[in-house]
Design an enzyme around this catalytic site. Structure first.
Site, PDB file in Angstrom:
ATOM      1  N   LYS A 269      19.123  -7.548  35.196  1.00  0.00           N
ATOM      2  CA  LYS A 269      19.014  -7.235  33.763  1.00  0.00           C
ATOM      3  C   LYS A 269      17.584  -7.416  33.260  1.00  0.00           C
ATOM      4  CE  LYS A 269      20.066  -6.271  29.608  1.00  0.00           C
ATOM      5  NZ  LYS A 269      21.157  -6.625  28.757  1.00  0.00           N
TER       6      LYS A 269
ATOM      7  N   GLY B  76       4.766   6.783  21.320  1.00  0.00           N
ATOM      8  CA  GLY B  76       4.943   6.663  19.874  1.00  0.00           C
ATOM      9  C   GLY B  76       4.526   5.288  19.410  1.00  0.00           C
TER      10      GLY B  76
ATOM     11  N   CYS C 128      16.344  -6.595  22.267  1.00  0.00           N
ATOM     12  CA  CYS C 128      16.366  -6.817  23.725  1.00  0.00           C
ATOM     13  C   CYS C 128      15.007  -6.693  24.401  1.00  0.00           C
ATOM     14  CB  CYS C 128      17.362  -5.857  24.364  1.00  0.00           C
ATOM     15  SG  CYS C 128      19.053  -6.193  23.846  1.00  0.00           S
TER      16      CYS C 128
ATOM     17  N   LYS D  75      12.178  -9.263  23.455  1.00  0.00           N
ATOM     18  CA  LYS D  75      12.606 -10.628  23.785  1.00  0.00           C
ATOM     19  C   LYS D  75      12.669 -10.819  25.300  1.00  0.00           C
ATOM     20  CE  LYS D  75      17.245 -11.247  23.795  1.00  0.00           C
ATOM     21  NZ  LYS D  75      17.914 -11.846  24.934  1.00  0.00           N
TER      22      LYS D  75
ATOM     23  N   ARG E 241      16.042  -5.495  13.918  1.00  0.00           N
ATOM     24  CA  ARG E 241      15.342  -6.583  14.607  1.00  0.00           C
ATOM     25  C   ARG E 241      14.061  -6.050  15.261  1.00  0.00           C
ATOM     26  NH1 ARG E 241      19.807  -8.933  18.440  1.00  0.00           N
ATOM     27  NH2 ARG E 241      20.497  -6.769  18.306  1.00  0.00           N
TER      28      ARG E 241
HETATM   29  C1  UDX Z   1      17.941  -1.776  25.702  1.00  0.00           C
HETATM   30  C2  UDX Z   1      18.289  -1.265  27.109  1.00  0.00           C
HETATM   31  O1  UDX Z   1      18.040   0.140  27.165  1.00  0.00           O
HETATM   32  C3  UDX Z   1      19.750  -1.562  27.435  1.00  0.00           C
HETATM   33  O2  UDX Z   1      20.043  -1.172  28.760  1.00  0.00           O
HETATM   34  C4  UDX Z   1      19.977  -3.067  27.278  1.00  0.00           C
HETATM   35  O3  UDX Z   1      21.331  -3.381  27.517  1.00  0.00           O
HETATM   36  C5  UDX Z   1      19.576  -3.528  25.887  1.00  0.00           C
HETATM   37  O4  UDX Z   1      18.226  -3.165  25.627  1.00  0.00           O
HETATM   38  P1  UDX Z   1      18.406  -0.914  23.213  1.00  0.00           P
HETATM   39  O5  UDX Z   1      17.696  -2.150  22.748  1.00  0.00           O
HETATM   40  O6  UDX Z   1      19.672  -0.496  22.565  1.00  0.00           O
HETATM   41  O7  UDX Z   1      18.729  -1.031  24.779  1.00  0.00           O
HETATM   42  O8  UDX Z   1      17.358   0.274  23.010  1.00  0.00           O
HETATM   43  P2  UDX Z   1      16.631   1.360  23.929  1.00  0.00           P
HETATM   44  O9  UDX Z   1      17.339   2.641  23.829  1.00  0.00           O
HETATM   45  O10 UDX Z   1      16.352   0.804  25.271  1.00  0.00           O
HETATM   46  O11 UDX Z   1      15.256   1.501  23.134  1.00  0.00           O
HETATM   47  C6  UDX Z   1      14.407   0.369  22.964  1.00  0.00           C
HETATM   48  C7  UDX Z   1      13.181   0.726  22.166  1.00  0.00           C
HETATM   49  O12 UDX Z   1      12.313   1.560  22.925  1.00  0.00           O
HETATM   50  C8  UDX Z   1      13.428   1.469  20.870  1.00  0.00           C
HETATM   51  O13 UDX Z   1      12.612   0.917  19.859  1.00  0.00           O
HETATM   52  C9  UDX Z   1      13.042   2.900  21.185  1.00  0.00           C
HETATM   53  O14 UDX Z   1      12.609   3.584  20.040  1.00  0.00           O
HETATM   54  C10 UDX Z   1      11.895   2.677  22.150  1.00  0.00           C
HETATM   55  N1  UDX Z   1      11.650   3.807  23.071  1.00  0.00           N
HETATM   56  C11 UDX Z   1      12.632   4.193  23.945  1.00  0.00           C
HETATM   57  C12 UDX Z   1      10.412   4.429  23.097  1.00  0.00           C
HETATM   58  O15 UDX Z   1       9.499   4.073  22.336  1.00  0.00           O
HETATM   59  N2  UDX Z   1      10.187   5.447  23.988  1.00  0.00           N
HETATM   60  C13 UDX Z   1      11.131   5.862  24.871  1.00  0.00           C
HETATM   61  O16 UDX Z   1      10.861   6.777  25.662  1.00  0.00           O
HETATM   62  C14 UDX Z   1      12.399   5.227  24.838  1.00  0.00           C
END
Ligand code: UDX
Length: 430
Positions: free
Chosen positions: A202, A251, A258, A261, A328
């Site tokens: 993870k 971006g 997640c 942290k 968050r």
């Molecule tokens: C993440 C992990 O993807 C997931 O597997 C885990 O269980 C929890 O943490 P999540 O926090 O829901 O999930 O968001 P995620 O879709 O991973 O995006 C995280 C951040 O990255 C967002 O702020 C998103 O805008 C940003 N992001 C994502 C980018 O800036 N560029 C990308 O190409 C993809």
């Protein structure tokens, strides 16, 4: 099976509802009585597509209920939070310990305990003695907000971190296989390993994803100073099967509960283990992410003529990503807040997250209507790529604003169309 899910936050609520729809008898347990009451009425308390329907279905079937105390069960899932500690980079695992303390009085010795919370490597091994012979599995969860229901019901993989003792491991694995019977029948890959590996899967997944994003944000900056276009660069990179097309969007960077942290928690744990040099690159990943936010603030100030006082700025997006009301560590709100601190009159609009903005950023002006939010703006920043924003019509919106200046912090818009309509469009590395 009779199941308890301990901790009804984001992960626990979704997990409990999904397991009930798979046919199990599930009690979602949370110490917050108000939350338990709300969940018992079918109200999640946060925005997640598909979850209200799933909760209604599960509660209606009689197989899902919520309570403030654990009940006797065959399997106990631990789904409590492990937030960053207030005075350092490490993850706070005290809620995991409290969850175990709460089940000991009711869990029989043949019960199986399954940890799903994201914990520093070494945590599970340290919990075994506390469980007094009850089997412990560490089975991390990979769900993404906005896709939580689909990710839980149709995961990419199931990871079981099993105890060393073969007999206990076998008992634990059989119990978990029974819980996930329908997924295994649908050929979801199931990987068994020891605790440390499962915990690291993870942490490694989230660190890798964060690294991918920060890498692309450095490429965006290189594109900017050389006349390149990072969106085309990403497309070309993504066609290399060894790299893959996902998580290459440059971006204003990553936020949420997640990724930020977890990269800090892995640094903290590596430091404890005396191998901090090994993961020192993650400091850069974190710093690049912060720098991506700084760049947008600097650019906004430039466009405001370095005199932001009293200038009307509209921020499209507050949540850390679309299809979520989670704010968050939201990059969008950090940028909005910093422009407010510089004296700009900032209006934030978002399809779902404005309630959280009121609560945590009461000084920011919010407006739920996009047209009203855009009216009179001297600068518009698109900072969360909700469809409502990426589908905006440049022609129709230009008449609303005072000055047609736009920063597309997520590269979500078509620069040619916006420029053709008369906007001064600025993307991130394009
Ligand atoms: C993440 C992990 O993807 C997931 O597997 C885990 O269980 C929890 O943490 P999540 O926090 O829901 O999930 O968001 P995620 O879709 O991973 O995006 C995280 C951040 O990255 C967002 O702020 C998103 O805008 C940003 N992001 C994502 C980018 O800036 N560029 C990308 O190409 C993809």
């Amino acid at each position: 099976m009779k199941i308890n899910v301990i901790g009804c936050g984001y992960l626990g609520t979704v997990h409990a509802a999904c397991l009930a729809t798979l046919g199990h008898e599930v009690v979602g347990v949370d110490t917050d009585a108000a939350r338990v009451q709300r969940l018992s009425r079918g109200e999640a308390g946060f925005f997640e597509p598909g979850l209200p329907e799933l909760l209604a279905q599960a509660l209606g079937s009689g197989r899902l209920s919520f309570a403030t105390e654990p009940t006797p069960a065959e399997v106990y899932f631990l789904t409590v939070g492990t937030p960053q500690v207030a005075d350092g980079l490490a993850a706070d695992v005290s809620f995991v310990h409290a969850a175990i303390d709460s089940i000991l009085p009711v869990a029989s010795l043949d019960a199986v305990v399954v940890g799903k919370s994201t914990v520093p490597v070494g945590t599970a091994a340290g919990l075994v003695d506390k469980l007094g012979g009850r089997a412990l599995v560490w089975s991390p969860e990979f769900l993404r907000e906005g896709f939580a229901v689909a990710d839980t019901l149709h995961p990419d993989r199931l990871v079981y971190g099993l105890p060393d003792d073969p007999a206990t491991a076998c008992r634990a694995q059989n119990a978990l296989d029974q819980v996930y019977e329908s997924m295994l029948a649908a050929d979801v890959p199931r990987l068994t390993m020891n605790y440390a590996t499962a915990e690291l899967v993870k942490m490694a997944a989230n660190s890798f994803l964060a690294t991918k994003i920060s890498f692309m944000n450095t490429m965006a900056e290189l594109c900017e100073c050389t006349g390149g276009d990072v969106t085309l660069l990403a497309e070309a990179l993504g066609l290399d099967a060894r790299i893959g097309p996902l998580f290459l969007r440059a971006g204003i960077g990553f936020g949420g509960g997640c990724l930020p942290k977890d990269i800090r928690a892995i640094i903290a744990r590596a430091t404890e283990l005396g191998v901090d040099d090994t993961v020192s690159f993650l400091h850069h990943v974190d710093a690049i992410n912060q720098h991506s936010r700084d760049r947008v603030v600097d650019r906004a100030l430039q466009l405001l003529g370095d005199e932001p006082e009293g200038k009307k700025v509209t921020v499209l997006g507050a949540s850390f990503k679309p299809n979520s009301d989670d704010i968050r560590d939201s990059p969008a709100l950090e940028v909005a807040d910093r422009l407010h601190d510089q004296g700009a009159e900032v209006t934030v609009t978002d399809p779902q997250a404005l309630f959280g903005v009121h609560r945590s950023f009461p000084h920011l002006h919010t407006e739920s209507d996009i047209t009203a939010a855009l009216t009179g703006a001297e600068l518009v920043l698109l900072l969360t790529e909700w469809q409502e924003f990426s589908h905006l019509d440049p022609q129709a919106t230009i008449d609303l604003v005072e000055r047609p200046q736009l920063i597309d912090g997520r590269n979500a818009l078509n620069p040619r169309a916006w420029r053709a309509a008369g906007w001064r469009y600025t993307g991130m590395g394009r």
